[in-house]
Design a protein around this motif. Sequence first.
Motif, PDB file in Angstrom:
ATOM      1  N   SER A  97       3.224  -2.949   3.773  1.00 38.40           N
ATOM      2  CA  SER A  97       4.525  -2.529   3.256  1.00 38.40           C
ATOM      3  C   SER A  97       4.523  -2.319   1.745  1.00 38.40           C
ATOM      4  N   ASP A  98       3.574  -2.959   1.036  1.00 40.78           N
ATOM      5  CA  ASP A  98       3.523  -2.789  -0.416  1.00 40.78           C
ATOM      6  C   ASP A  98       2.543  -1.701  -0.854  1.00 40.78           C
ATOM      7  N   SER A 129       9.798  -1.622   4.375  1.00 37.83           N
ATOM      8  CA  SER A 129       9.088  -1.408   3.117  1.00 37.83           C
ATOM      9  C   SER A 129      10.089  -1.007   2.038  1.00 37.83           C
TER      10      SER A 129
END
Length: 408
Positions: free
Chosen positions: A8-9, A61
């Motif tokens: 998600s990062d 996200s």
Amino acid sequence: MESALIKSDDLITLWGIITVWAAISIYLEQRFKWAARLSGAIVALVGAIILSNTGIIPTESPVYDAVWAFIIPLAIPLLLFHVNFKKVGQESGKMLIIFLISSIGTVAGTITSFFLLKDSIPFLDKIGGIMSGSYVGGGVNLAAMAAKFEAPGEMVSATVVADNLLMALYFVVLMIIPGLSFFRKRYNHPHVLEVERTEGANGGRTLAEEYWGKKEISLKDIALSVGTAFLLVIIAFKVAEWFGAIIPSGEDVSFFFNLLNGLFGDNYLVLTTFTFIALALFPKYFESINGSQEIGTFLIYLFFVVIGIPASIPLIVQNAPLLLVFVAIIVLINMIISLSAGKLLKYNLEDILLVSNANIGGPTTAAAMAIAKGWKNLIGPILVVGTIGYIIGNYIGTTLGLWFGTMM
């Protein structure tokens, strides 16, 4: 989804996937008739559902939050720059009645679903209040109602997942309905016919390919389109924030002040209003800008991709399959009452589908549908009418939630 292949990062990769898939969806819609019949919007949405449910991309996200926070507000004025705003008031007035009737469908659906499942789902009084508010005004109300009723976090999370999956599926259904002979025989559909007349005169090319043909667009057009849109967003959001701060709201405040706060403090309603004012004051300026529709529509396609991403089927099957049944009953009854009342009152099919969409997903998803289907004269009106749901949704959700609480 912590086990997703892309984390998600990993912001640049996720932005890239969203942008590339939006571009592919547009290409397929303009290149192949099967994709044109489905529409690029559905291609984008279904592709996103597949990417998230196969574990390639995560279901949450900061990138997706950024699309909601920045991309959608920027897309709205860009898409309104060439709208005939003189027709907006007339169309909005007509739509408001069927929108309110569609909201009654949500209320009826929530009550029915609650009594059917109240013995099977814990905290359904709170969930019922939350979802009735959400399915009148969209996701904005869900956050407000969740905070008000203080439902357990895990129940709210499971409900949000069910809502995301159901909303994505319902969006597909609404996009398909105008092409079905059953509905075309029973409802007036002038906007659909207008779009098809254009397609019939384009030498066999798809409607999307014809409509989005090459135009003369300069660097100045791009700069003025994006710059003007950003300026309107900044001014409108600051004004809405100011009104929201000075106009009192809450349980201890009268209905009148809550109504004023909901109207003047709503970002999207103020943004739409400021855009229409600018169109009225500077018509020649906006007529001279090319490319705003193209840029705005591409941004909307990013939104279509993001709509499908949170629709996690494994999470629903694992955590709360009955919640999906609960929200599905609400949406089904909303659709039945909307279509029945619309037929009785002789509304156009396009109006009925858009107000039902605005109830379930909010004005942004309804406007996105109007854009995708080519119903350009209905974009402004559904944005205006859909924001009414933000206001009345909280009152409906609060009332039903408190009533349901007496029966648990």
